[in-house]
Design a protein around this motif. Structure first.
Motif, PDB file in Angstrom:
ATOM      1  N   TYR A   7       9.259   1.876  -3.664  1.00  0.00           N
ATOM      2  CA  TYR A   7       7.804   1.855  -3.794  1.00  0.00           C
ATOM      3  C   TYR A   7       7.165   1.092  -2.631  1.00  0.00           C
ATOM      4  O   TYR A   7       6.141   1.502  -2.093  1.00  0.00           O
ATOM      5  CB  TYR A   7       7.372   1.237  -5.116  1.00  0.00           C
ATOM      6  N   LYS A   8       7.768  -0.022  -2.256  1.00  0.00           N
ATOM      7  CA  LYS A   8       7.238  -0.811  -1.147  1.00  0.00           C
ATOM      8  C   LYS A   8       7.320  -0.026   0.166  1.00  0.00           C
ATOM      9  O   LYS A   8       6.395  -0.058   0.982  1.00  0.00           O
ATOM     10  CB  LYS A   8       7.982  -2.135  -1.023  1.00  0.00           C
ATOM     11  N   ILE A   9       8.410   0.697   0.370  1.00  0.00           N
ATOM     12  CA  ILE A   9       8.564   1.489   1.591  1.00  0.00           C
ATOM     13  C   ILE A   9       7.523   2.610   1.624  1.00  0.00           C
ATOM     14  O   ILE A   9       6.858   2.841   2.641  1.00  0.00           O
ATOM     15  CB  ILE A   9       9.998   2.052   1.702  1.00  0.00           C
ATOM     16  N   ILE A  10       7.363   3.306   0.506  1.00  0.00           N
ATOM     17  CA  ILE A  10       6.394   4.399   0.449  1.00  0.00           C
ATOM     18  C   ILE A  10       4.975   3.876   0.644  1.00  0.00           C
ATOM     19  O   ILE A  10       4.174   4.464   1.376  1.00  0.00           O
ATOM     20  CB  ILE A  10       6.530   5.169  -0.879  1.00  0.00           C
ATOM     21  N   LEU A  11       4.630   2.772   0.001  1.00  0.00           N
ATOM     22  CA  LEU A  11       3.297   2.194   0.169  1.00  0.00           C
ATOM     23  C   LEU A  11       3.065   1.727   1.596  1.00  0.00           C
ATOM     24  O   LEU A  11       1.955   1.859   2.136  1.00  0.00           O
ATOM     25  CB  LEU A  11       3.088   1.048  -0.813  1.00  0.00           C
ATOM     26  N   ALA A  15       0.120   3.104   3.993  1.00  0.00           N
ATOM     27  CA  ALA A  15      -0.801   2.166   4.635  1.00  0.00           C
ATOM     28  C   ALA A  15      -0.797   2.353   6.147  1.00  0.00           C
ATOM     29  O   ALA A  15      -1.855   2.338   6.790  1.00  0.00           O
ATOM     30  CB  ALA A  15      -0.430   0.729   4.271  1.00  0.00           C
ATOM     31  N   LEU A  16       0.385   2.550   6.723  1.00  0.00           N
ATOM     32  CA  LEU A  16       0.477   2.771   8.164  1.00  0.00           C
ATOM     33  C   LEU A  16      -0.258   4.053   8.559  1.00  0.00           C
ATOM     34  O   LEU A  16      -0.997   4.079   9.550  1.00  0.00           O
ATOM     35  CB  LEU A  16       1.945   2.857   8.593  1.00  0.00           C
ATOM     36  N   GLY A  17      -0.102   5.113   7.774  1.00  0.00           N
ATOM     37  CA  GLY A  17      -0.798   6.368   8.048  1.00  0.00           C
ATOM     38  C   GLY A  17      -2.303   6.220   7.982  1.00  0.00           C
ATOM     39  O   GLY A  17      -3.034   6.784   8.803  1.00  0.00           O
ATOM     40  N   TRP A  19      -4.023   3.454   8.536  1.00  0.00           N
ATOM     41  CA  TRP A  19      -4.457   2.689   9.700  1.00  0.00           C
ATOM     42  C   TRP A  19      -4.444   3.534  10.968  1.00  0.00           C
ATOM     43  O   TRP A  19      -5.335   3.417  11.811  1.00  0.00           O
ATOM     44  CB  TRP A  19      -3.592   1.442   9.890  1.00  0.00           C
ATOM     45  N   VAL A  20      -3.445   4.405  11.105  1.00  0.00           N
ATOM     46  CA  VAL A  20      -3.406   5.290  12.275  1.00  0.00           C
ATOM     47  C   VAL A  20      -4.625   6.205  12.278  1.00  0.00           C
ATOM     48  O   VAL A  20      -5.271   6.391  13.316  1.00  0.00           O
ATOM     49  CB  VAL A  20      -2.097   6.103  12.305  1.00  0.00           C
ATOM     50  N   LEU A  21      -4.972   6.776  11.126  1.00  0.00           N
ATOM     51  CA  LEU A  21      -6.163   7.627  11.044  1.00  0.00           C
ATOM     52  C   LEU A  21      -7.436   6.843  11.348  1.00  0.00           C
ATOM     53  O   LEU A  21      -8.337   7.339  12.031  1.00  0.00           O
ATOM     54  CB  LEU A  21      -6.260   8.263   9.659  1.00  0.00           C
ATOM     55  N   ALA A  22      -7.519   5.627  10.851  1.00  0.00           N
ATOM     56  CA  ALA A  22      -8.702   4.797  11.106  1.00  0.00           C
ATOM     57  C   ALA A  22      -8.821   4.489  12.601  1.00  0.00           C
ATOM     58  O   ALA A  22      -9.921   4.562  13.176  1.00  0.00           O
ATOM     59  CB  ALA A  22      -8.621   3.504  10.297  1.00  0.00           C
ATOM     60  N   PHE A  23      -7.716   4.182  13.254  1.00  0.00           N
ATOM     61  CA  PHE A  23      -7.746   3.889  14.685  1.00  0.00           C
ATOM     62  C   PHE A  23      -8.071   5.142  15.506  1.00  0.00           C
ATOM     63  O   PHE A  23      -8.752   5.055  16.523  1.00  0.00           O
ATOM     64  CB  PHE A  23      -6.434   3.278  15.147  1.00  0.00           C
ATOM     65  N   GLN A  24      -7.590   6.313  15.071  1.00  0.00           N
ATOM     66  CA  GLN A  24      -7.939   7.554  15.767  1.00  0.00           C
ATOM     67  C   GLN A  24      -9.427   7.842  15.639  1.00  0.00           C
ATOM     68  O   GLN A  24     -10.085   8.233  16.615  1.00  0.00           O
ATOM     69  CB  GLN A  24      -7.142   8.726  15.209  1.00  0.00           C
TER      70      GLN A  24
END
Length: 89
Positions: A7-11, A15-17, A19-24
């Protein structure tokens, strides 16, 4: 314990995805998109077709029928008996 680790890995991946969209979207991570726009409009005027390059203002002295569902590609909700509330002067 094993489920908690997954669950921690999936979350973390989600979260990383995000943040990547927000930065794009903010322009921090550049994106290159090659878009080719092709727009053709069929015109017919009484007596035949014309090729017009108009600069300046254009006046319309009569009613212009606008087929919104044809422009949008789907039916839209209409108010006032189908009128859009657009006034030409």
């Amino acid at each position: 314990m094993e489920n908690s680790k997954y669950y921690k890995i999936i979350l973390a991946i989600i979260a990383l995805g995000i943040w990547v969209l927000a930065f794009q979207n903010a322009g921090i991570i550049p994106t290159s998109q090659k878009v080719k726009v092709v727009n053709t409009v069929d015109t017919y005027v009484s007596g035949g077709s014309i090729d017009a390059d108009v600069s300046g203002s254009v006046d319309v002295d009569n009613e212009v029928d606008i087929n919104i569902s044809s422009v949008n590609g789907y039916n839209t909700k209409s108010y006032n008996g189908g009128l859009l509330g657009v006034a030409c002067q």
